[in-house]
Design an enzyme around this catalytic site. Structure first.
Site, PDB file in Angstrom:
ATOM      1  N   CYS A  20       0.830  -1.211   0.000  1.00 49.31           N
ATOM      2  CA  CYS A  20       0.000   0.000   0.000  1.00 49.31           C
ATOM      3  C   CYS A  20       0.861   1.256   0.000  1.00 49.31           C
ATOM      4  O   CYS A  20       1.943   1.286   0.586  1.00 49.31           O
ATOM      5  CB  CYS A  20      -0.863   0.028   1.247  1.00 49.31           C
ATOM      6  SG  CYS A  20      -1.887  -1.429   1.411  1.00 49.31           S
TER       7      CYS A  20
ATOM      8  N   GLU B 200      19.172 -15.045 -10.078  1.00 48.48           N
ATOM      9  CA  GLU B 200      18.664 -13.695 -10.308  1.00 48.48           C
ATOM     10  C   GLU B 200      18.108 -13.546 -11.733  1.00 48.48           C
ATOM     11  O   GLU B 200      17.065 -12.924 -11.943  1.00 48.48           O
ATOM     12  CB  GLU B 200      19.787 -12.679 -10.039  1.00 48.48           C
ATOM     13  CG  GLU B 200      19.443 -11.225 -10.304  1.00 48.48           C
ATOM     14  CD  GLU B 200      18.272 -10.681  -9.502  1.00 48.48           C
ATOM     15  OE1 GLU B 200      17.793 -11.359  -8.578  1.00 48.48           O
ATOM     16  OE2 GLU B 200      17.805  -9.586  -9.839  1.00 48.48           O
TER      17      GLU B 200
ATOM     18  N   ASN C 250      -1.415   1.555   5.869  1.00 49.72           N
ATOM     19  CA  ASN C 250      -0.505   0.539   5.341  1.00 49.72           C
ATOM     20  C   ASN C 250      -0.032  -0.268   6.533  1.00 49.72           C
ATOM     21  O   ASN C 250       0.361   0.306   7.547  1.00 49.72           O
ATOM     22  CB  ASN C 250       0.680   1.226   4.636  1.00 49.72           C
ATOM     23  CG  ASN C 250       1.737   0.248   4.166  1.00 49.72           C
ATOM     24  OD1 ASN C 250       1.485  -0.958   4.092  1.00 49.72           O
ATOM     25  ND2 ASN C 250       2.912   0.758   3.855  1.00 49.72           N
ATOM     26  N   GLY C 251      -0.071  -1.591   6.430  1.00 45.93           N
ATOM     27  CA  GLY C 251       0.307  -2.451   7.567  1.00 45.93           C
ATOM     28  C   GLY C 251      -0.849  -3.384   7.873  1.00 45.93           C
ATOM     29  O   GLY C 251      -1.811  -3.475   7.101  1.00 45.93           O
TER      30      GLY C 251
ATOM     31  N   TRP D 259      -2.858  -2.708  -1.730  1.00 48.27           N
ATOM     32  CA  TRP D 259      -2.391  -4.031  -2.149  1.00 48.27           C
ATOM     33  C   TRP D 259      -3.089  -4.996  -1.195  1.00 48.27           C
ATOM     34  O   TRP D 259      -2.783  -5.030  -0.008  1.00 48.27           O
ATOM     35  CB  TRP D 259      -0.869  -4.088  -2.017  1.00 48.27           C
ATOM     36  CG  TRP D 259      -0.226  -5.296  -2.619  1.00 48.27           C
ATOM     37  CD1 TRP D 259       0.133  -5.479  -3.920  1.00 48.27           C
ATOM     38  CD2 TRP D 259       0.181  -6.481  -1.925  1.00 48.27           C
ATOM     39  NE1 TRP D 259       0.724  -6.701  -4.080  1.00 48.27           N
ATOM     40  CE2 TRP D 259       0.762  -7.337  -2.880  1.00 48.27           C
ATOM     41  CE3 TRP D 259       0.104  -6.914  -0.606  1.00 48.27           C
ATOM     42  CZ2 TRP D 259       1.266  -8.594  -2.554  1.00 48.27           C
ATOM     43  CZ3 TRP D 259       0.602  -8.163  -0.271  1.00 48.27           C
ATOM     44  CH2 TRP D 259       1.175  -8.986  -1.250  1.00 48.27           C
TER      45      TRP D 259
ATOM     46  N   GLU E  69       9.447 -12.681 -13.059  1.00 48.50           N
ATOM     47  CA  GLU E  69       8.622 -11.600 -12.505  1.00 48.50           C
ATOM     48  C   GLU E  69       8.111 -10.637 -13.561  1.00 48.50           C
ATOM     49  O   GLU E  69       7.005 -10.140 -13.419  1.00 48.50           O
ATOM     50  CB  GLU E  69       9.243 -10.838 -11.335  1.00 48.50           C
ATOM     51  CG  GLU E  69      10.648 -10.606 -11.323  1.00 48.50           C
ATOM     52  CD  GLU E  69      11.189  -9.808 -10.164  1.00 48.50           C
ATOM     53  OE1 GLU E  69      10.506  -9.566  -9.164  1.00 48.50           O
ATOM     54  OE2 GLU E  69      12.357  -9.410 -10.278  1.00 48.50           O
TER      55      GLU E  69
ATOM     56  N   HIS F  32      20.620 -33.812 -11.178  1.00 48.32           N
ATOM     57  CA  HIS F  32      19.884 -34.391 -10.045  1.00 48.32           C
ATOM     58  C   HIS F  32      18.389 -34.103 -10.132  1.00 48.32           C
ATOM     59  O   HIS F  32      17.682 -34.208  -9.131  1.00 48.32           O
ATOM     60  CB  HIS F  32      20.451 -33.862  -8.722  1.00 48.32           C
ATOM     61  CG  HIS F  32      21.898 -34.221  -8.545  1.00 48.32           C
ATOM     62  ND1 HIS F  32      22.322 -35.497  -8.308  1.00 48.32           N
ATOM     63  CD2 HIS F  32      23.029 -33.463  -8.627  1.00 48.32           C
ATOM     64  CE1 HIS F  32      23.642 -35.523  -8.222  1.00 48.32           C
ATOM     65  NE2 HIS F  32      24.100 -34.293  -8.425  1.00 48.32           N
TER      66      HIS F  32
ATOM     67  N   LYS G 261       6.711  -3.418  -4.557  1.00 47.23           N
ATOM     68  CA  LYS G 261       8.108  -3.015  -4.485  1.00 47.23           C
ATOM     69  C   LYS G 261       8.656  -3.157  -3.069  1.00 47.23           C
ATOM     70  O   LYS G 261       9.766  -3.593  -2.858  1.00 47.23           O
ATOM     71  CB  LYS G 261       8.231  -1.564  -4.958  1.00 47.23           C
ATOM     72  CG  LYS G 261       9.656  -1.033  -5.017  1.00 47.23           C
ATOM     73  CD  LYS G 261      10.436  -1.686  -6.125  1.00 47.23           C
ATOM     74  CE  LYS G 261      11.876  -1.232  -6.181  1.00 47.23           C
ATOM     75  NZ  LYS G 261      12.682  -2.145  -7.006  1.00 47.23           N
TER      76      LYS G 261
ATOM     77  N   ARG H 238       4.970   0.662  -6.127  1.00 45.12           N
ATOM     78  CA  ARG H 238       4.959  -0.208  -4.953  1.00 45.12           C
ATOM     79  C   ARG H 238       4.040  -1.411  -5.159  1.00 45.12           C
ATOM     80  O   ARG H 238       4.107  -2.378  -4.403  1.00 45.12           O
ATOM     81  CB  ARG H 238       4.510   0.581  -3.719  1.00 45.12           C
ATOM     82  CG  ARG H 238       5.472   1.691  -3.340  1.00 45.12           C
ATOM     83  CD  ARG H 238       4.852   2.596  -2.311  1.00 45.12           C
ATOM     84  NE  ARG H 238       4.678   1.958  -1.029  1.00 45.12           N
ATOM     85  CZ  ARG H 238       5.581   1.936  -0.059  1.00 45.12           C
ATOM     86  NH1 ARG H 238       6.742   2.511  -0.245  1.00 45.12           N
ATOM     87  NH2 ARG H 238       5.340   1.351   1.082  1.00 45.12           N
TER      88      ARG H 238
ATOM     89  N   LYS I  86      14.298 -12.489 -12.543  1.00 44.31           N
ATOM     90  CA  LYS I  86      13.935 -11.337 -13.383  1.00 44.31           C
ATOM     91  C   LYS I  86      12.972 -11.789 -14.472  1.00 44.31           C
ATOM     92  O   LYS I  86      11.971 -11.138 -14.730  1.00 44.31           O
ATOM     93  CB  LYS I  86      15.165 -10.728 -14.073  1.00 44.31           C
ATOM     94  CG  LYS I  86      16.086  -9.851 -13.284  1.00 44.31           C
ATOM     95  CD  LYS I  86      15.514  -8.594 -12.738  1.00 44.31           C
ATOM     96  CE  LYS I  86      14.811  -8.821 -11.448  1.00 44.31           C
ATOM     97  NZ  LYS I  86      15.461  -8.511 -10.224  1.00 44.31           N
TER      98      LYS I  86
HETATM   99  C1  F6R Z   1      12.859  -8.633  -7.330  1.00 47.61           C
HETATM  100  C2  F6R Z   1      12.687  -7.777  -6.187  1.00 47.61           C
HETATM  101  C3  F6R Z   1      12.331  -8.399  -4.888  1.00 47.61           C
HETATM  102  C4  F6R Z   1      13.079  -7.694  -3.750  1.00 47.61           C
HETATM  103  C5  F6R Z   1      12.629  -8.234  -2.393  1.00 47.61           C
HETATM  104  C6  F6R Z   1      13.402  -7.605  -1.247  1.00 47.61           C
HETATM  105  O1  F6R Z   1      13.165  -7.929  -8.480  1.00 47.61           O
HETATM  106  O2  F6R Z   1      12.815  -6.588  -6.286  1.00 47.61           O
HETATM  107  O3  F6R Z   1      12.594  -9.763  -4.891  1.00 47.61           O
HETATM  108  O4  F6R Z   1      14.450  -7.891  -3.927  1.00 47.61           O
HETATM  109  O5  F6R Z   1      11.263  -7.976  -2.222  1.00 47.61           O
HETATM  110  O6  F6R Z   1      13.250  -6.227  -1.255  1.00 47.61           O
HETATM  111  P1  F6R Z   1      14.270  -5.267  -0.507  1.00 47.61           P
HETATM  112  O7  F6R Z   1      15.561  -5.351  -1.227  1.00 47.61           O
HETATM  113  O8  F6R Z   1      13.634  -3.919  -0.585  1.00 47.61           O
HETATM  114  O9  F6R Z   1      14.384  -5.778   0.903  1.00 47.61           O
END
Ligand code: F6R
Length: 613
Positions: free
Chosen positions: A2, A484, A100-101, A74, A491, A507, A608, A27, A488
């Site tokens: 949120c 990673e 938010n929370g 959210w 997502e 395996h 985010k 976000r 990417k």
């Molecule tokens: C992927 C991504 C998420 C964040 C994760 C942790 O592209 O951005 O997997 O890496 O939510 O977020 P932070 O780094 O803000 O703790």
């Protein structure tokens, strides 16, 4: 997660709220709403889906007013729907709240309020807040502030709150416990927001509210109090982010802009910490040489992309020092029984500094008296404030939901940290340190070179994007790169992708390989046996007709002879190759997403800053 924005001042709040909410879109959200004071009443507008729906609503049903609060939701408690969107009102529609929370004891409070005659219109936990305040006012609270404080003392959980009260048409109330909230100071106008970029164009200074603080904002000033109602002196911080940092600057998406910012970000980080004497100094980190000399154990905790950076950090620290280094995911670490002793350095890695699971793990480490170092991108964030020492990644605001520049900045931070620790512990020589710094200094140009090869990478993505799945393989320092790259891809393109340690393929995942399966193999050339092993793994894929996309060192004919497609990258030391290789994978995912027509900056269901467990 949120997003919250609020405005008090002499301008019409509505366009400012909409603009702020747009800047919080990154976000992640599924519905949005605003509430403003107008004609001595509170007026709300809410819509499911994108902000465009709210703007369309306002275009046909105009609303002006001030002050105002806005929210992007959210969903946690209750599906995305108009009734569950914020702001929520009390029974008399005189109190509006955005939140938010999570209020963990909301059910118990709701039962109690319902028994006392309150009617609830939504499924949310948030709605208990305005009702609780209403009840406290009816029960004889002196004024709104008193009622709010009484209500907050009855809640358990986390909140960032923005509230309006019909009887106080010049005031916004804000409160924070466990979820981020800032107060922005402009010229005779004040804002609240979930983060600085949302209101960057309007403010010069900011107050990062602490947990357990409320703020009362009026056009002539802001007062901050604790939950006992005592005034506290807030620390004012000057905002030093350029407004352009939160704009797309001509790029089609924030993600593409942020991918292109990587050379500059890494150069800045390197220049800040590597001195003219070719020595890494980390004065801002706040942990000194003597501490590193006696250190034995490091525990790193993080989530998602930041977890991949921490894995890289572990491999690098183990490669360069004799420290025992462990990594874990925040969501796992907090529920196991980790052996945390006073001599353990706890490292939290996070772009936002607000991720709930990482933050909870950090607090657990503090309770066990560990020294806490955060590798973080956001000044003033919760992790930064709860740490003994901070190494800033200084990547600037990262708006694209999928992390790119923050990741490579985390890798660079680990490269610098490991050099610093290794030298202090006399585990590398000055000459070795110099060589490595020279190698790191070449990384920004190498990334430039990758960016120039974007068209070639796009052509490969166009060819392979439509399969149901893809496999990413890497070894040693590039095992986290494979994880990673796969993250990417899934997502933003929604193509299922799996990252694996290449040696593990036989395996299990080898069963998936057939003539339709793209297999991205990171096989950049090194002096040691990892390259040969990687080539053997590629041969295993080739023998099963898998479609190999190799990430290989410039001019590597051997890799080219096995792969269907090849992305060449400039040569560098093996331990620093992930900083370059991952850029190829970011672009591969980017163009696959573009070909599949997804919303790259705001992928579905993602947030985010993950401020709930
Ligand atoms: C992927 C991504 C998420 C964040 C994760 C942790 O592209 O951005 O997997 O890496 O939510 O977020 P932070 O780094 O803000 O703790």
């Amino acid at each position: 997660m949120c997003g919250i924005v609020g405005y008090v001042g002499n301008r019409d709040a509505v366009p400012l709220l909409i603009d702020g909410l747009k800047r919080l879109e990154y976000r992640g959200y599924d519905s949005a709403g605003i509430a403003v004071h107008s004609d001595a009443h509170l007026h709300t507008r809410k819509c499911v889906g994108r902000l465009r729906a709210l703007e369309d609503n306002l275009a046909t049903n105009a609303l002006r007013g001030r002050p105002g609060i806005g929210h992007t939701r959210w969903a946690t408690h209750g599906e995305p729907s108009e009734k569950n969107s914020h702001p929520h009102l009390d029974g008399s529609a005189r109190i509006a709240a955005v939140h938010n929370g999570i209020i963990e004891n909301y059910q118990e409070l709701r039962d109690e309020l319902q028994a006392a005659g309150h009617t609830f219109l939504s499924d949310t936990d948030t709605e208990v807040i305005p009702h609780l305040v209403e009840q406290e006012l009816a029960a004889g609270a002196e004024h709104f502030e008193d009622a709010l404080l009484r209500a907050l003392r009855r809640t358990r959980g986390a909140y960032a709150l923005g509230m309006l009260f019909q009887d106080e048409p010049d005031t916004i109330y804000a409160a924070r416990l466990g979820s981020p909230l800032i107060v922005g100071l402009g010229d005779n106008e004040y804002f609240i927001a979930s983060d600085v970029p949302a209101i960057l164009n309007h403010i010069r200074q900011v107050i990062y509210l602490n947990d357990g603080e409320i703020a009362i904002l009026k056009p002539d000033g802001v007062v901050v109090k604790n939950l006992e109602g005592e005034t506290v002196q807030p620390a004012l911080k000057t905002v030093d982010i350029a407004p352009e940092a939160a704009e797309r600057a001509g790029f089609e998406t924030f993600m593409l802009k942020e991918i292109h910012e990587q050379p500059r970000v890494l150069r800045t980080l390197l220049e800040r910490h590597a001195t003219k004497q070719n020595r890494v100094e980390l004065p801002e980190a706040g942990v000194n040489g003597d501490y590193f000399k006696q250190l034995r154990r490091v525990m790193m905790v993080s989530c998602g992309t930041a977890y991949h950076a921490a894995m890289y950090g572990k491999f690098l620290l183990e490669h360069m020092t004799n420290l025992a280094v462990e990594t874990d995911l925040g969501s796992e670490f907090r529920y196991r029984s980790p052996r945390l002793e006073q001599d353990t350095l706890f490292v939290a890695v996070s772009q936002s500094g607000e991720t709930a699971d990482t933050l909870a793990s950090l607090r657990l480490a503090r309770e066990k008296n560990c020294r806490v170092l955060s590798i973080c991108n956001v000044p003033g964030s919760s992790m930064v404030r709860d740490s003994d020492a901070v190494l800033y990644t200084e990547a600037g605001p990262e708006i694209g939901v999928a992390s790119t520049k923050a990741y490579t900045a985390q890798l660079m931070a680990f490269a610098l940290l490991s050099l610093h620790i290794a030298r202090v512990r006399e585990e590398i020589t000055e000459e070795q340190e110099r060589e490595r710094i020279a190698s790191l200094a070449g990384i920004p140009d190498a990334i430039h070179y990758m960016l120039e090869r974007a068209d070639h990478i796009r052509a490969i993505a166009d060819k392979h994007h439509d399969g149901p799945s893809a496999l990413y393989l890497g070894r040693r320092f590039n095992y986290p790169t494979a994880l990673e790259g796969a993250l990417k891809n899934k997502e933003i393109s929604y193509q299922h992708a799996e990252g694996y340690a290449a040696g593990e393929m036989k395996h299990g995942p080898i069963a998936l390989i057939n003539e339709y399966m793209p297999v991205v193999c990171i096989c950049t050339k090194t002096d040691d046996e990892v390259y040969e092993k990687m080539i053997s793994n590629m041969k295993e894929v080739e023998a099963r007709h898998g479609r190999i996309i190799a990430i290989a060192t410039d001019g590597d004919r051997h890799a080219a002879s096995i792969a269907e497609d090849i992305i060449y990258v400039p040569e560098t030391r093996e331990e620093y190759s992930p900083l370059i290789n991952v850029v190829a994978l970011q672009l591969l995912a980017y163009y696959a997403a573009q070909a599949r027509g997804t919303d790259i900056d705001k992928p579905r269901n993602l947030a985010k800053s993950v401020t709930v467990e």
